[in-house]
Design a protein around this motif. Structure first.
Motif, short mmCIF file in Angstrom:
data_model
loop_
_atom_site.label_atom_id
_atom_site.label_comp_id
_atom_site.label_asym_id
_atom_site.label_seq_id
_atom_site.Cartn_x
_atom_site.Cartn_y
_atom_site.Cartn_z
N UNK A 1 15.35 5.13 4.10
CA UNK A 1 14.56 4.12 3.36
C UNK A 1 14.83 4.17 1.86
N UNK A 2 15.37 5.28 1.39
CA UNK A 2 15.54 5.44 -0.06
C UNK A 2 14.21 5.68 -0.77
N UNK A 3 13.15 6.00 -0.01
CA UNK A 3 11.84 6.30 -0.60
C UNK A 3 11.56 7.80 -0.45
N UNK A 4 10.53 8.30 -1.18
CA UNK A 4 10.29 9.75 -1.15
C UNK A 4 8.99 10.20 -0.50
N UNK A 5 7.96 9.34 -0.56
CA UNK A 5 6.63 9.79 -0.11
C UNK A 5 6.53 9.84 1.41
N UNK A 6 5.74 10.82 1.86
CA UNK A 6 5.50 10.99 3.30
C UNK A 6 3.98 11.05 3.50
N UNK A 7 3.48 10.40 4.51
CA UNK A 7 2.07 10.59 4.88
C UNK A 7 2.01 11.58 6.04
N UNK A 8 1.17 12.62 5.87
CA UNK A 8 0.93 13.55 6.98
C UNK A 8 -0.57 13.71 7.17
N UNK A 9 -0.97 14.25 8.31
CA UNK A 9 -2.40 14.33 8.61
C UNK A 9 -2.92 15.76 8.52
N UNK A 10 -4.13 15.85 7.98
CA UNK A 10 -4.83 17.12 7.86
C UNK A 10 -4.86 17.81 9.24
N UNK A 11 -4.36 19.03 9.30
CA UNK A 11 -4.43 19.79 10.55
C UNK A 11 -3.26 19.57 11.50
N UNK B 1 3.77 17.10 -4.19
CA UNK B 1 3.38 15.76 -4.68
C UNK B 1 3.93 14.63 -3.82
N UNK B 2 4.95 14.93 -3.04
CA UNK B 2 5.53 13.85 -2.22
C UNK B 2 4.79 13.67 -0.90
N UNK B 3 3.83 14.56 -0.63
CA UNK B 3 3.12 14.48 0.65
C UNK B 3 1.71 13.93 0.44
N UNK B 4 1.41 12.81 1.09
CA UNK B 4 0.09 12.18 0.99
C UNK B 4 -0.69 12.55 2.25
N UNK B 5 -1.92 12.99 2.05
CA UNK B 5 -2.67 13.55 3.17
C UNK B 5 -3.78 12.60 3.64
N UNK B 6 -3.85 12.36 4.93
CA UNK B 6 -4.96 11.58 5.49
C UNK B 6 -5.63 12.38 6.59
N UNK B 7 -6.86 11.99 6.91
CA UNK B 7 -7.57 12.60 8.03
C UNK B 7 -7.09 11.89 9.30
N UNK B 8 -6.92 12.66 10.38
CA UNK B 8 -6.53 12.07 11.67
C UNK B 8 -7.59 11.06 12.12
N UNK B 9 -7.17 10.02 12.77
CA UNK B 9 -8.06 8.96 13.27
C UNK B 9 -8.68 8.14 12.15
N UNK B 10 -8.13 8.21 10.94
CA UNK B 10 -8.62 7.41 9.81
C UNK B 10 -7.52 6.44 9.37
N UNK B 11 -7.60 5.24 9.92
CA UNK B 11 -6.57 4.24 9.64
C UNK B 11 -6.68 3.68 8.22
N UNK B 12 -7.90 3.65 7.71
CA UNK B 12 -8.13 3.10 6.36
C UNK B 12 -7.31 3.86 5.33
N UNK B 13 -7.30 5.19 5.47
CA UNK B 13 -6.56 6.03 4.53
C UNK B 13 -5.07 5.70 4.58
N UNK B 14 -4.55 5.55 5.80
CA UNK B 14 -3.12 5.25 5.95
C UNK B 14 -2.80 3.91 5.28
#
Ligand SMILES: Cc1ncc(COP(=O)(O)O)c(C=O)c1O
Ligand SMILES: NCC(=O)CCC(=O)O
Length: 423
Positions: free
Chosen positions: A126-136, A170-183
């Motif tokens: 993608x040529x982008x750097x950020x990744x979303x991963x989930x807590x836990x 800093x490249x990792x963005x964290x969301x809670x599992x089952x929380x679509x709003x955060x994504x």
């Protein structure tokens, strides 16, 4: 004797072990001399029913005949060539046939390598750097994933591993599992290369995804040109031949595999859409290489295991074993608890009423779980020494073994309750 080996090991290895979860078995880890069907035989001569199963790969139990024979056959022919071999083509064809998102595949040597390379791949593509991963969620022991990870990372109280450069964190963005709003929020605000997720959480106990969450992530990532990685290192070939993606009918762009596809020998794999996979060297410029990639022994064990899964009722037996045990234990427990089971994966959360993400799972009573583990082990039943791991069943867990296990749970739960009452 285990105790003697443990004394030596403490001088030889950090914390006495080569992977941290193993040190959680108290008062000291038992040493295994043999694995046989659903049993571990210890250096102390004890025979223990195993629900850890090598932390997931051994869906057929220990040393199943067909897999053992295939490994022995390969041993006769040598086990490392430094050239391609027929058996890697055979295993690749099988995996690509079964896993909906897989059009091409690269074999590596562990789940850790698989997710590390998958993250590099989505960044490269993608040529982008950020990744979303989930807590836990746990994706192995590399820098990109050790941020609020589950499994031993959280068990040992590590939120971000020491040694990871801040710029990577800093490249990792964290969301809670089952929380679509955060994504959705992060996808809108940031230029996100990929979302990586366990399609069923198996590293914070077992936590299933809500249907609208897993389907919603697919829709949102597609809309934002972000690639979706399903980390199916645990769920691949455990929740059926087509993994969690087959079970939920949600097809990611990239899938990481490991554990079962190596039949108990070291393995990992990155699979995905053809044009994405062709970014990997030598077709493209996202680098991956490995001395042991697609080594013939792991290929042989994986191929024999998948053939068994195709041609026997292994899924029926292992799923039924987990179903019966989880239902019986659920009924026996008199305290607040949550029982989660998906196929042959299960876990109990004690002292809580609802668990849909890691934050809620964290509130479960860890010491009560550890007590359960310890007492069961004394009775000859081995469940993981951490609430955050998954209890697995296999095709070798017969009715007798299940009945034995349920009896032991009954005995131990009665004692735990009495202990609690008297304190
Ligand atoms: C979902 C998931 N991803 C990745 C890994 C890392 O795999 P490995 O231990 O083979 O490096 C694990 C290990 O348990 C896992 O559960
Ligand atoms: N659920 C996490 C693992 O299975 C890892 C096993 C290990 O690190 O020994």
């Amino acid at each position: 004797m285990s105790i003697n080996l443990w004394k030596e090991a403490q001088q030889l290895f950090a914390g006495g072990v080569n992977s941290p979860v193993r040190a959680l078995v108290k008062p000291y880890p038992f040493y295994t001399s043999k694995g046989e069907g659903p049993f571990l035989i210890t250096e102390d001569g004890k025979k223990i029913v195993d629900y850890v199963l090598g932390y997931g790969p051994l869906i057929l139990g220990h040393s199943p005949e067909k897999v053992r024979n295939k490994i022995m056959e390969q041993v006769q022919k040598g086990w490392l060539y430094g050239t391609p071999s027929r058996i890697e083509v055979e295993l690749a064809k099988k995996i690509i046939f079964h896993i909906p998102s897989a059009q091409k595949i690269r074999f590596v040597n562990s789940g850790t390598e698989a997710t590390m390379n998958a993250i590099r791949l989505v960044r490269g593509f993608t040529g982008r750097e950020k990744i979303i991963k989930f807590n836990g969620n746990y994706h192995g022991a590399h820098d990109y994933g050790l941020i609020e990870a589950g499994s031993a990372v959280s068990e040992y109280g590590i939120t971000i591993s020491k040694g990871i450069p801040k710029d990577i964190v800093k490249t990792v963005l964290l969301c809670e599992y089952n929380d679509l709003t955060c994504v959705e929020k992060y996808l809108k605000e940031e230029n996100v290369a990929g979302v990586i997720m366990e399609p069923v959480m198996g590293n914070y106990g077992v936590i299933p995804p809500k249907t609208d969450f897993i389907k919603g992530i697919r829709e949102l990532t597609s809309a934002f040109g972000t690639l979706l990685i399903f980390d199916e290192v645990i769920t691949g070939f455990r929740l059926g031949l087509s993994g969690a993606q087959g079970m939920f009918g949600v097809v990611p762009d990239v899938t990481t595999l490991g554990k079962i596809i190596g039949g108990g020998l070291p393995i990992g794999a990155i699979a995905g859409r053809r044009e994405i996979m062709d970014s990997i060297t030598p077709a493209g410029e996202v680098f991956n290489a490995g001395t042991f990639n697609a080594n013939p022994l792991s290929m042989a064990a994986g191929l024999a295991t998948i053939e068994e899964l195709e041609h026997t009722n292994a899924y029926e037996i292992s799923n039924e074993a987990a179903k019966v045990i989880s239902q019986e234990v659920d009924q026996m427990m008199k305290i607040d608890h949550v029982t989660h089971r998906v196929g042959s994966m299960m876990q109990f959360f004690l002292g809580v009423k609802e668990v849909k993400n890691a934050t809620e799972a964290k509130k479960a009573n860890k010491s009560l779980y550890l007590n359960l583990h310890e007492q069961l082990l004394k009775e000859g039943v081995f469940i993981p020494p951490s609430q955050l791991e998954t209890i697995f069943t296999s095709a070798s867990h017969s009715q007798n073994v299940i009945n034995f296990t349920i009896d032991k749970f009954r005995k131990v739960l009665r004692e735990i309750k009495n202990d609690k009452g008297s304190s």
